[in-house]
Design an enzyme around this catalytic site. Structure first.
Site, PDB file in Angstrom:
ATOM      1  N   LYS A 189       4.522  15.949   5.074  1.00 15.28           N
ATOM      2  CA  LYS A 189       3.156  16.075   5.577  1.00 15.28           C
ATOM      3  C   LYS A 189       2.656  14.687   5.971  1.00 15.28           C
ATOM      4  O   LYS A 189       2.310  13.874   5.123  1.00 15.28           O
ATOM      5  CB  LYS A 189       2.218  16.672   4.536  1.00 15.28           C
ATOM      6  CG  LYS A 189       0.865  16.994   5.164  1.00 15.28           C
ATOM      7  CD  LYS A 189      -0.273  17.025   4.192  1.00 15.28           C
ATOM      8  CE  LYS A 189      -0.861  15.684   3.874  1.00 15.28           C
ATOM      9  NZ  LYS A 189      -1.414  14.919   5.000  1.00 15.28           N
ATOM     10  N   GLU A 265       4.022   5.068  -3.994  1.00 11.52           N
ATOM     11  CA  GLU A 265       3.758   3.722  -3.466  1.00 11.52           C
ATOM     12  C   GLU A 265       2.255   3.658  -3.243  1.00 11.52           C
ATOM     13  O   GLU A 265       1.746   4.255  -2.299  1.00 11.52           O
ATOM     14  CB  GLU A 265       4.502   3.495  -2.149  1.00 11.52           C
ATOM     15  CG  GLU A 265       6.012   3.568  -2.256  1.00 11.52           C
ATOM     16  CD  GLU A 265       6.603   2.569  -3.220  1.00 11.52           C
ATOM     17  OE1 GLU A 265       5.958   1.540  -3.521  1.00 11.52           O
ATOM     18  OE2 GLU A 265       7.715   2.822  -3.703  1.00 11.52           O
ATOM     19  N   CYS A 299      -0.393  -2.183   2.622  1.00  8.99           N
ATOM     20  CA  CYS A 299      -0.554  -2.291   1.155  1.00  8.99           C
ATOM     21  C   CYS A 299      -0.071  -3.643   0.649  1.00  8.99           C
ATOM     22  O   CYS A 299      -0.399  -4.024  -0.472  1.00  8.99           O
ATOM     23  CB  CYS A 299       0.243  -1.203   0.458  1.00  8.99           C
ATOM     24  SG  CYS A 299      -0.184   0.423   1.018  1.00  8.99           S
ATOM     25  N   GLU A 400      -8.983  -3.812  -2.610  1.00  6.26           N
ATOM     26  CA  GLU A 400      -8.136  -3.974  -1.427  1.00  6.26           C
ATOM     27  C   GLU A 400      -9.021  -3.788  -0.187  1.00  6.26           C
ATOM     28  O   GLU A 400      -9.616  -2.723  -0.007  1.00  6.26           O
ATOM     29  CB  GLU A 400      -7.052  -2.887  -1.494  1.00  6.26           C
ATOM     30  CG  GLU A 400      -5.934  -3.033  -0.515  1.00  6.26           C
ATOM     31  CD  GLU A 400      -4.874  -1.937  -0.730  1.00  6.26           C
ATOM     32  OE1 GLU A 400      -5.204  -0.846  -1.236  1.00  6.26           O
ATOM     33  OE2 GLU A 400      -3.710  -2.199  -0.388  1.00  6.26           O
TER      34      GLU A 400
HETATM   35  C1  SIN Z   1       2.798  -0.465   3.305  1.00  9.00           C
HETATM   36  O1  SIN Z   1       1.795  -1.004   3.695  1.00  9.00           O
HETATM   37  O2  SIN Z   1       2.731   0.407   2.437  1.00  9.00           O
HETATM   38  C2  SIN Z   1       4.171  -0.770   3.826  1.00  9.00           C
HETATM   39  C3  SIN Z   1       4.343  -2.124   4.325  1.00  9.00           C
HETATM   40  C4  SIN Z   1       5.785  -2.529   4.519  1.00  9.00           C
HETATM   41  O3  SIN Z   1       6.711  -1.704   4.463  1.00  9.00           O
HETATM   42  O4  SIN Z   1       6.001  -3.710   4.725  1.00  9.00           O
END
Ligand code: SIN
Length: 496
Positions: A189, A265, A299, A400
């Site tokens: 999804k 993640e 992230c 963040e």
């Molecule tokens: C992410 O922002 O979750 C992935 C970034 C990356 O794979 O470098």
């Protein structure tokens, strides 16, 4: 500037009259009642296409298809599973321009970054094609002479995948690669903001000859019915999710009902530490690369830049000079460095962080305002911003930001930098720049993070285990560790 390219023409030529559908059991299908939802371009607000708005019924059908395909796929020889992954990777590279253009249209990132992401995404399929061939077991010495013990690693079963909008292709292949290599079948999804890239990938799997039901794709505007359906169903043995810590926590709770494995993640709050002995030019460029990739919407982006007092002033000046040079605009416009934010709530968060910092005494060295130079929808673009005199308790340091805002925090001692860096519930990525090799080991070992970039602002790669500690997640994606998530261990004790 926006007139130099005809975005509407590019959209029509690239997406054309493609009617996007769900992929269930090898068939392209509509949702019940032909229900759809629009996908728009965050740079212009213009609707690009529509996709089916699936619900419980379609999710159930996708789980049925994945379950039916599981015995055949898990028994397919590893070499054949690897061959499929390699074929899709090759097709992705062959169609790189088209896939990247669609990604920029739906996500907003500069085309150069989208081209990079397509190659990055394909690399997970190639890497895990190799890993499919190396799913080794063990023969363990038994305690009795008339016994033998074998350890097998077998696919966990049907896996559901929920992927984010910031890397519409790579976050999907980072899950699909190891799952399919392991012999699992999948129900994916994609994020409601960026489903087109996922469906385009689905098309390549069909073209490459993926057996019906091995890869299923469900698009929906409301993720709740999808998520409730997969968590209730005992046949789904694992859920892999990339997204916020808040949602990740809900998924952990939901997984209890049928005791599913979860791979998560989640969010980060990456410190980027510059020591007095750093190579200043390398540190400045590293901070630009880390902070402003995808307009700060990753992230692993540097979220807080900690600079040692002796180099602070020089770093702030050199960094700000480079930030001013960054070109904001539509991602399809050649030379664009910073595209739009994904939506208006993303902009609101950026504004809130800047306001909180300036009210607390931070100074704006550049930016600090919306970027108004783009034609089209006002408000999703933000001027790259540098804030000085930021303190660790400000919102911009604690949360963040997920936007193009770089807060600079001054520190005096190494221990102080490590303390500030670790003072967060998150632990995904951390970076530091130094020329002292002893410090490289000392600091890397003390930082409570899953990914460390020591003089390296862009450590992500298919060969390395990507993932966080603390509230940044569970499990690892990528590298030889990545496939373990999708395998169960079984031992067979044989009496002779
Ligand atoms: C992410 O922002 O979750 C992935 C970034 C990356 O794979 O470098």
């Amino acid at each position: 500037m926006q007139n130099l390219i005809d975005i509407e023409k590019i959209t029509t030529e690239t997406i054309g009259d493609t009617s996007y559908k769900l992929l269930i059991g090898g068939e392209w299908q509509t949702a019940a009642g032909n229900s759809t939802f629009p996908v728009d371009n965050p740079a212009t607000g213009v609707v690009l296409s529509s996709v089916p708005d699936a619900g419980v019924r379609e999710t159930q059908a996708a789980i049925d298809a994945a379950s039916a395909a599981l015995p055949g796929w898990s028994e397919t020889p590893a070499l054949a599973r690897a061959a499929l992954l390699r074929k899709v990777a090759a097709l992705m590279l062959e169609r790189r321009e088209r896939l990247a253009t669609i990604m920029t249209l739906e996500q907003g990132k500069p085309l150069s970054e989208a081209l990079g992401e397509v190659a990055y995404a394909a690399s997970f399929l190639s890497w895990f094609a190799g890993e499919a061939e190396r799913i080794y077991g063990q023969v363990v010495p038994a305690s009795a002479g008339n016994k033998r013990i074998l350890v097998l690693r077998q696919p966990i079963g049907v896996v559901a995948m929920i992927t984010p909008w910031n890397f519409p292709a790579a976050m999907l292949t980072r899950k699909l690669g190891p799952a399919l290599a392991a012999g699992c079948t999948v129900v994916c999804k994609p994020a409601e903001q960026t489903p087109l890239s996922a469906i385009e990938l689905g098309k390549l799997f069909v073209e490459a000859g993926a057996p019906a039901g091995v890869v299923n794709i469900i698009t929906c505007q409301d993720p709740v019915p999808f998520s409730e359906t997969i968590f209730k169903d005992d046949r789904v043995r694992m859920v892999s999710f990339t997204g916020s810590t808040e949602v990740g926590k809900l998924l952990i709770k939901q997984s209890a009902e049928t005791v599913k494995r979860v791979s998560l993640e989640l969010g980060g709050n990456a410190p980027f530490i510059v020591f007095d002995d750093a190579d200043l030019d390398a540190a400045v460029q590293g901070a630009i690369d880390s902070k402003f990739r995808n307009a700060g919407q990753t992230c692993v982006c540097a979220n807080r830049i900690l600079v040692q007092a002796g180099i602070y002033q020089r770093f702030a000046e050199a960094f700000t000079k480079k930030v001013i040079e960054l070109k904001v605009g539509n991602g399809l416009q050649p030379g664009t460095d910073i595209g739009p934010l994904i939506d208006l709530p993303a902009r609101t968060k950026v504004e809130r962080h800047i306001a909180n910092a300036t009210q607390g005494g931070a100074r704006v060295l550049t930016g600090g305002t919306p970027w108004t130079g783009a034609a089209g929808r006002e408000g999703t673009f933000w001027t790259p911003t540098v804030l000085a005199d930021v303190t660790p308790d400000m919102l911009v340091s604690v949360e963040e930001t997920f936007g193009p805002v770089a807060p600079l925090i001054s520190f005096t001692h190494e221990d102080e930098a490590i303390r500030i860096a670790n003072d967060t519930p998150y632990g995904l990525a951390a970076y530091f720049y130094t020329r002292d090799v002893s410090r490289v080991f000392r600091v890397a070992e003390k930082l409570e993070y899953g990914i460390i970039g020591a003089n390296d602002a862009l450590p992500s790669t298919a060969q390395a285990p990507f993932g966080g500690v603390k509230q940044s997640g569970l499990g690892r994606e990528g590298g030889s560790f990545g496939i373990d998530e999708y395998l169960e261990v079984k031992y067979i004790s044989i009496g002779l």
